[in-house]
Design a protein around this motif. Structure first.
Motif, PDB file in Angstrom:
ATOM      1  N   LEU A   1      42.168  27.544  49.371  1.00  0.00           N
ATOM      2  CA  LEU A   1      42.099  28.787  50.123  1.00  0.00           C
ATOM      3  C   LEU A   1      43.471  29.461  50.069  1.00  0.00           C
ATOM      4  O   LEU A   1      44.502  28.786  50.150  1.00  0.00           O
ATOM      5  CB  LEU A   1      41.742  28.458  51.574  1.00  0.00           C
ATOM      6  N   GLN A   2      43.488  30.755  49.893  1.00  0.00           N
ATOM      7  CA  GLN A   2      44.748  31.504  49.806  1.00  0.00           C
ATOM      8  C   GLN A   2      44.936  32.361  51.057  1.00  0.00           C
ATOM      9  O   GLN A   2      43.980  32.711  51.724  1.00  0.00           O
ATOM     10  CB  GLN A   2      44.742  32.390  48.552  1.00  0.00           C
ATOM     11  N   ARG A   3      46.174  32.715  51.334  1.00  0.00           N
ATOM     12  CA  ARG A   3      46.465  33.646  52.429  1.00  0.00           C
ATOM     13  C   ARG A   3      45.921  35.017  52.085  1.00  0.00           C
ATOM     14  O   ARG A   3      45.889  35.356  50.917  1.00  0.00           O
ATOM     15  CB  ARG A   3      47.976  33.734  52.665  1.00  0.00           C
TER      16      ARG A   3
ATOM     17  N   TYR B   1      44.682  33.502  55.601  1.00  0.00           N
ATOM     18  CA  TYR B   1      43.685  32.531  56.009  1.00  0.00           C
ATOM     19  C   TYR B   1      42.780  33.125  57.078  1.00  0.00           C
ATOM     20  O   TYR B   1      43.204  34.000  57.842  1.00  0.00           O
ATOM     21  CB  TYR B   1      44.365  31.289  56.575  1.00  0.00           C
TER      22      TYR B   1
ATOM     23  N   PHE C   1      41.203  29.070  61.105  1.00  0.00           N
ATOM     24  CA  PHE C   1      41.931  28.093  60.296  1.00  0.00           C
ATOM     25  C   PHE C   1      43.437  28.291  60.467  1.00  0.00           C
ATOM     26  O   PHE C   1      44.185  27.331  60.662  1.00  0.00           O
ATOM     27  CB  PHE C   1      41.528  28.218  58.827  1.00  0.00           C
ATOM     28  N   ASP C   2      43.886  29.526  60.414  1.00  0.00           N
ATOM     29  CA  ASP C   2      45.308  29.831  60.550  1.00  0.00           C
ATOM     30  C   ASP C   2      45.843  29.340  61.889  1.00  0.00           C
ATOM     31  O   ASP C   2      46.908  28.716  61.947  1.00  0.00           O
ATOM     32  CB  ASP C   2      45.529  31.338  60.385  1.00  0.00           C
TER      33      ASP C   2
ATOM     34  N   THR D   1      43.768  23.183  52.770  1.00  0.00           N
ATOM     35  CA  THR D   1      43.382  24.499  52.245  1.00  0.00           C
ATOM     36  C   THR D   1      42.261  24.389  51.213  1.00  0.00           C
ATOM     37  O   THR D   1      41.466  25.313  51.075  1.00  0.00           O
ATOM     38  CB  THR D   1      44.590  25.249  51.644  1.00  0.00           C
TER      39      THR D   1
ATOM     40  N   LYS E   1      38.239  25.970  52.116  1.00  0.00           N
ATOM     41  CA  LYS E   1      37.578  26.984  51.306  1.00  0.00           C
ATOM     42  C   LYS E   1      36.069  26.953  51.553  1.00  0.00           C
ATOM     43  O   LYS E   1      35.380  27.945  51.360  1.00  0.00           O
ATOM     44  CB  LYS E   1      37.893  26.754  49.829  1.00  0.00           C
TER      45      LYS E   1
ATOM     46  N   TRP F   1      35.236  21.609  55.653  1.00  0.00           N
ATOM     47  CA  TRP F   1      36.380  21.591  56.568  1.00  0.00           C
ATOM     48  C   TRP F   1      35.960  21.146  57.963  1.00  0.00           C
ATOM     49  O   TRP F   1      36.632  20.339  58.599  1.00  0.00           O
ATOM     50  CB  TRP F   1      37.057  22.957  56.612  1.00  0.00           C
TER      51      TRP F   1
END
Length: 181
Positions: free
Chosen positions: A7-9, A11, A15-16, A33, A37, A42
């Motif tokens: 997962l990329q920013r 987020y 999650f963040d 991360t 995704k 998760w």
């Protein structure tokens, strides 16, 4: 690079927020991360975690179980994350860190109660159960809730090792590497 792109920013907010608490300002682990995704992966992973403050085990015992399990499973990724993050805090000596990878339950680096802990982890990994004698040895040192926690930790971190290996996660830059034999 992992087999699944992490997962990329930016987020997702939930999650963040969780990462800000869990990682205390550091970047989230690639394991987190990557699993994040996929929301279900998760959620299930986070739901199985045993790293809360309510453990019947001491933090040191918990970390020895995690370190030994991940080392025996050949999971340098998770072993290195835990050694870097917790070994000094729980007072693991260089000899004990080495022994999590290359020693056995009789290694003189461990006091008697921790030798039982290592033997219990090894029995679970080797035979997927405890004999009556192994159960009694564990119960001579740990209460019932603690032994159950040991079993759950071994099972969970065996699963973590499988996830890390199957996804071919790259080692974290801040993690420790397995010591040479």
């Amino acid at each position: 690079m992992s087999r699944v792109e992490p997962l990329q920013r930016p987020y997702p907010p939930e999650f963040d927020a969780r990462m800000k608490v869990l990682m205390r300002g550091a970047e989230p682990l690639v394991l987190f991360t990557t699993l994040a995704k996929h929301a279900r992966a998760w959620e299930k992973f986070g739901g199985g975690s045993l790293l809360d403050r309510n453990s019947p085990l001491s933090m040191r015992a918990r970390e020895i179980v995690i370190d030994r399990t991940t080392a025996r499973c050949g999971c340098e990724y998770e072993w290195g994350v835990h050694i870097a993050g917790f070994a000094a805090h729980v007072g693991l000596t260089p000899e004990q860190i080495f022994a999590t990878v290359h020693g056995d339950a009789t290694d003189p680096a461990w006091p008697a109660d921790e030798q039982v802990l290592i033997a219990t982890v090894d029995a679970l990994l080797d035979h997927k159960k405890l004999t009556d004698a192994e159960w009694e040895a564990a119960r001579a040192v740990f209460d019932e809730a603690q032994v159950i926690e040991i079993i759950q930790l071994v099972g969970f971190y065996h699963g973590v090792a499988l996830i890390c290996g199957a996804l071919d996660l790259p080692l974290e830059a801040t993690a420790v590497r397995f010591p040479a034999a």
